[in-house]
Design a protein around this motif. Sequence first.
Motif, short mmCIF file in Angstrom:
data_model
loop_
_atom_site.label_atom_id
_atom_site.label_comp_id
_atom_site.label_asym_id
_atom_site.label_seq_id
_atom_site.Cartn_x
_atom_site.Cartn_y
_atom_site.Cartn_z
N HIS A 377 0.83 -1.21 0.00
CA HIS A 377 0.00 0.00 0.00
C HIS A 377 0.86 1.25 0.00
O HIS A 377 0.34 2.35 0.19
N GLY A 378 2.17 1.08 -0.18
CA GLY A 378 3.06 2.24 -0.25
C GLY A 378 3.84 2.55 1.01
O GLY A 378 4.66 3.47 1.01
N ARG A 379 3.58 1.81 2.08
CA ARG A 379 4.35 2.05 3.29
C ARG A 379 5.82 1.78 3.04
O ARG A 379 6.19 0.88 2.31
N ARG A 380 6.69 2.58 3.67
CA ARG A 380 8.13 2.43 3.53
C ARG A 380 8.73 1.86 4.81
O ARG A 380 8.29 2.19 5.91
N THR A 381 9.71 1.00 4.66
CA THR A 381 10.39 0.47 5.82
C THR A 381 11.40 1.50 6.34
O THR A 381 11.72 2.49 5.67
N LYS A 382 11.92 1.24 7.55
CA LYS A 382 12.90 2.15 8.12
C LYS A 382 14.15 2.22 7.24
O LYS A 382 14.71 3.30 7.03
N SER A 383 14.59 1.09 6.72
CA SER A 383 15.80 1.11 5.88
C SER A 383 15.56 1.91 4.60
O SER A 383 16.47 2.60 4.11
N GLU A 384 14.35 1.84 4.06
CA GLU A 384 14.04 2.65 2.88
C GLU A 384 14.06 4.14 3.22
O GLU A 384 14.61 4.96 2.48
N GLU A 385 13.45 4.50 4.36
CA GLU A 385 13.41 5.90 4.76
C GLU A 385 14.81 6.46 4.99
O GLU A 385 15.07 7.64 4.73
N LEU A 386 15.72 5.61 5.46
CA LEU A 386 17.08 6.04 5.75
C LEU A 386 17.99 5.98 4.53
O LEU A 386 19.16 6.36 4.60
N GLY A 387 17.47 5.49 3.41
CA GLY A 387 18.26 5.46 2.18
C GLY A 387 19.18 4.27 2.04
O GLY A 387 20.08 4.28 1.20
N HIS A 388 18.97 3.21 2.83
CA HIS A 388 19.80 2.02 2.72
C HIS A 388 19.45 1.25 1.44
O HIS A 388 18.32 0.81 1.27
N ARG A 389 20.45 1.10 0.57
CA ARG A 389 20.26 0.35 -0.67
C ARG A 389 21.50 -0.52 -0.94
O ARG A 389 22.05 -0.54 -2.04
N GLU A 390 21.93 -1.23 0.10
CA GLU A 390 23.12 -2.05 -0.04
C GLU A 390 22.92 -3.14 -1.10
O GLU A 390 21.81 -3.61 -1.32
N PHE A 391 24.03 -3.53 -1.71
CA PHE A 391 23.96 -4.58 -2.72
C PHE A 391 25.33 -5.22 -2.86
O PHE A 391 26.35 -4.52 -2.95
N VAL A 392 25.38 -6.56 -2.88
CA VAL A 392 26.63 -7.30 -3.06
C VAL A 392 26.36 -8.48 -3.99
O VAL A 392 25.38 -9.20 -3.82
N LEU A 393 27.24 -8.67 -4.96
CA LEU A 393 27.16 -9.83 -5.85
C LEU A 393 28.58 -10.30 -6.15
O LEU A 393 29.43 -9.49 -6.58
N THR A 394 28.85 -11.58 -5.88
CA THR A 394 30.19 -12.12 -6.09
C THR A 394 30.12 -13.33 -7.01
O THR A 394 29.09 -13.58 -7.64
N TYR A 395 31.22 -14.09 -7.08
CA TYR A 395 31.28 -15.29 -7.90
C TYR A 395 30.75 -16.50 -7.15
O TYR A 395 31.02 -16.69 -5.96
#
Length: 409
Positions: A377-395
């Motif tokens: 319904h559009g609610r944002r989580t705390k991590s979204e509100e704080l701008g957390h967009r971590e991402f890791v991809l390895t072999y």
Amino acid sequence: MKTDSGAPISPVSMRGFLRADGRKGIRNVIAVAYLVECAHHVAREIAWPFRDQDVHLIGFPGCYPNGYAQRMMEALCTHPNVGAVLLLSLGCESFDKYGLAHVIRQSGRPVETVVIQASGGTRASIAEGQAWVRAQLPVLAAQEPVPMGVEELIVGTVCGGSDGTSGITGNPAAGRAFDQLVGEGAACIFEETGELIGCEHIMASRAVTPELGVILEESVAKAARYYATLGYGSFAAGNADGGLSTIEEKSMGAYAKSGSSPIAGLIKPGDRPPRGGLYLLDVVPDGEVRFGFPNINDTAEIAELIACGSHAVLFVTGRGSVVGSAISPVVKICANPETYRRMADDMDVDAGRILAGEATLDEVGREIRDLVVSLGHGRRTKSEELGHREFVLTYKSFEPIGPACLPAA
């Protein structure tokens, strides 16, 4: 539970963004994806001015080809939460950028590839990429959402920074939420086979077929062999400081996240659950140990859950964690009441209330389930509100799953 506007939530009428393959997303993200570390800076600079909008940075740093990474990027760039994709290539890396762009285009999403060596270097590539993103934003903003039911959701779960409270409050509460969501037709995914050591026989007894039960046991045995070869298990100093004593003790807490529903199948990164139900995600590579630790941190596991289609990920922590993720929102469930008091600004759910006798497991499980639905319904989580967009991809390297892994498919 209510929406941000104050209206009551209907369990069957979330809103989603319809994709060409019939799936629906609860977010409408533009993914800016670099295909080699040499293109990371340019991609980051393209995304940075749009950091307050749903423009997320993801990527693969390696220069050498890897089938797992290719499959992961294809799954992530065509995730239902993604509406458009900008690819950033240096130009001489081994990643199959043309194949990836073709998969994205075939999914019905707008896609553009900027090749830095052909576009004039850093400044010219940044300008070209930012212009493309700027043109796509109003297009995605104009997309009308459509009704979406709980049975269309895929939800993952992971735990990190575990302590002695994690297996008592946060993890079993997440398991109760899983039971409710599975009962409503959603697909739920738990993982961390390296943290299920000692629980494999209990877990196998919940498999929908005996053959699947054997496969579940084998996945944990593979993890045990893998970590034995490395000489290091999935047990950190912080776990011991938090009151855990053995991998088996940690495993019991991690296992509690799965709830009590029958286990419908085993999948690997990039596989999507074919229907609603509970699934184990095997994250430990197949074959000999080649690429080091199966997951170098929690963010890598979150990325794999998202590559399996997870619209949202439940993250249980006792010691405290602040990570979120690109593409799909992360719901932080804090198991320890003291940690919650210190880090409430990062936490969505205070499962430590269970220890204080202020709530039951069922009540917190229902709260988690309702929070997941509210994201639709559009609610944002705390991590979204704080701008957390971590991402890791390895072999990594995986063999395809067999038919016994998905007996209900």
